[in-house]
Write an enzyme that holds these catalytic residues in place. Structure first.
Site: not given
Ligand code: BES
Ligand code: ZN
Ligand code: MN
Length: 495
Positions: A259, A264, A271, A282, A341, A343, A345
């Protein structure tokens, strides 16, 4: 950035100079051929310091007047601090830290195996890494400018210098790969967008990696609308980079997919501001894949390896994808984007499908800073491992123990898969509420994996922001490069 430290290997007969480092065994015994006067001095100092030889504990003394040495540092080294190579990395890192300021350091490593001495050297180099490209006044960490710019020389005196040099030649490219991964992750997103990132990846052709780049039009032709949907809210166009190292004859390749979200914001499901700066990292999964390719090519691994990274920015302009949008992935699966968010996946869905479709690999391992939930579950010390294959999982687990880049297997199952059934499309890109967030993300990825053995590593907690240790002081750890290098080396190289 690569450290300014240099490494050399000499025979045990060479005259030591600068700071002499002795590695003490169990019980604190320093068993090497020191001259008698120095030996009794060190033994007396050990007893005064009540030194027991505990791993990484140490004491030091000033060398006697008239000696060619400045100081003698004794470090506990034999008692294991972990398993395998990580112990020696820690020892090397800790020696580098404890001899800070010394121009020349001689490490008495006559009793160690070549691979152990080489790993100490790798630990020294990794400890020396610092991302200081943007410091215009070189005064970070209280160091003065001179000390930071001085090149330090580490000489390891070993029983067989040629054997140690050979071992080091196999490890140095791995250090280079880790350094590259750390640099890419530490680099801010204004500097490293998808196009700039691709320029870095193309440099790998200098070490023999074949690089191929798909631009937006090429991805559109392939039907990669899951990935493209993420990218459409940014003026910076996406890229898919395909790297190939062909060192294994006509074997089917093994494949690594990363990825690479260069930043992000969360998109329209934006966020919160606090901590958002961390989202420059990210792309840690992609950086591990790029660093791995650098390592494998550098040491001319006897394996065929494909690396694929999806590079996009998840930004939020007027063209950005909306919650509720439905996109069709390259596989033909339709996806309801309920949270922009989630994204990573979406990016991986197309990258994984493309990978198995085109390369028919022996296995696919993907790496992604995919969910905050994996940090809740495992903190910073294990990556989450999700897999459809026990053998691959076991091999990754063993590689994790040896390298210290640990993984912990998490479950998959139809109960979780049900949570991503779509209302208006085949699937949706989030589960129900916060429950099992890392697992539903993994289930989503699995929808794009056919029969091939596959493992997903959720490295959100390990790629960046993990606590500093003996051989990493950087925000970006370079996690994954050493783990996957070990996996390939132990199981997938022709002899
Ligand atoms: N890039 C983030 C995950 C992340 C969070 C990486 C903290 C490193 C540190 C990912 O894209 C994300 O935002 N995931 C969400 C998923 C949710 C919307 C289902 C999350 O983890 O909140
Ligand atoms: Zn992300
Ligand atoms: Mn995200």
């Amino acid at each position: 950035m690569a450290s300014r430290n240099t490494i050399s290997f000499t025979s045990v007969d060479a005259q030591p100079s600068g700071v002499l480092v002795l590695i003490a065994g169990e019980g604190g015994a320093v068993t090497n051929g020191l001259p008698q006067d120095l030996k009794s001095l060190v033994e007396r100092a050990a007893s005064v310091a009540k030194f027991k030889g505990k791993a990484l504990s140490s004491f030091e003394l000033l060398a006697p007047a008239g000696s060619a040495l400045d100081r003698v540092l004794v470090v506990g080294g034999k008692a294991d601090t972990g398993s395998g190579e990580e112990h020696w990395l820690k020892l090397g890192g800790s020696i580098a830290a404890k001899t800070k300021g010394a121009d020349v350091v001689t490490i008495a490593a006559g009793t160690l195996a070549p691979a152990e001495a080489a790993s100490i050297a790798a630990g020294i180099l990794l400890r020396g890494y610092e991302f200081d490209r943007y410091k215009t006044k070189k005064k970070a960490n209280g160091d003065d400018e001179e000390a930071r710019d001085a090149a330090r020389e580490f000489r390891l005196s070993v029983a067989d210098a040629d054997a140690a040099k050979d071992a080091f030649a196999g490890i140095q490219p791995v250090v280079d790969g880790v350094v590259l991964a750390r640099d890419l992750v530490n680099e801010p997103a204004n500097v490293l967008g998808p196009v700039e990132y691709v320029a870095e990846i193309e440099k790998l052709s200098q070490v023999g990696v074949e690089v191929e780049i798909l631009d937006e039009a090429a991805m559109r032709d392939l039907g990669m609308h899951a990935l493209l949907g993420v990218a459409q809210g940014s003026p910076r166009p996406p890229r898919l980079a395909i790297m190939r190292w062909n060192g294994g004859g006509d074997e089917a390749p093994v494949a690594f997919v990363g990825k690479g979200v260069v930043f992000d914001t969360g998109g329209i499901s934006i966020k919160p501001a606090a901590g958002m700066e961390d989202m420059k990292g990210d792309m840690g999964g992609s950086a591990a894949v790029v660093g791995l390719m650098r390592a494998l090519a550098g040491r001319k691994a006897k394996a065929n390896v494909v690396g694929i990274v999806g590079l996009v920015e998840n930004a939020v302009d007027g063209m950005a994808q909306r919650p509720g949008d439905i996109v069709k992935a390259m596989s033909g699966t339709t996806i309801e984007v309920l949270n922009t968010d989630a994204e990573g996946r979406l990016v991986l869905a197309d990258a994984l499908w493309y990978c198995q479709d085109r390369f028919k690999p022996k296995f696919m391992v993907n790496l992604a800073t995919l969910t905050g939930a994996i940090i809740v579950a495992l903190g910073n010390h294990h990556a989450g491992l999700f897999s459809n294959n026990d053998e691959l999982s076991e091999r990754l687990t063993q590689a994790g123990k040896a390298t210290g880049e640990k993984v912990w297997r998490m479950p998959l199952g139809p109960e979780y898969d049900k949570q991503i059934e779509g209302k208006f499309a085949d699937i949706k890109n989030i589960g129900n509420g916060r429950a099992a967030g890392s697992i539903t993300a993994a289930q989503f990825l699995q929808r794009f994996v056919n029969d091939v053995p596959w493992a997903h590593l959720d490295i959100a907690g390990t790629a960046m922001g993990s606590p500093a240790n003996e051989y990493n002081q950087s925000w970006a750890s370079g996690y994954g490069v050493r783990l996957l290098n070990r996996l390939v080396e132990d199981h997938y190289e022709t002899k």
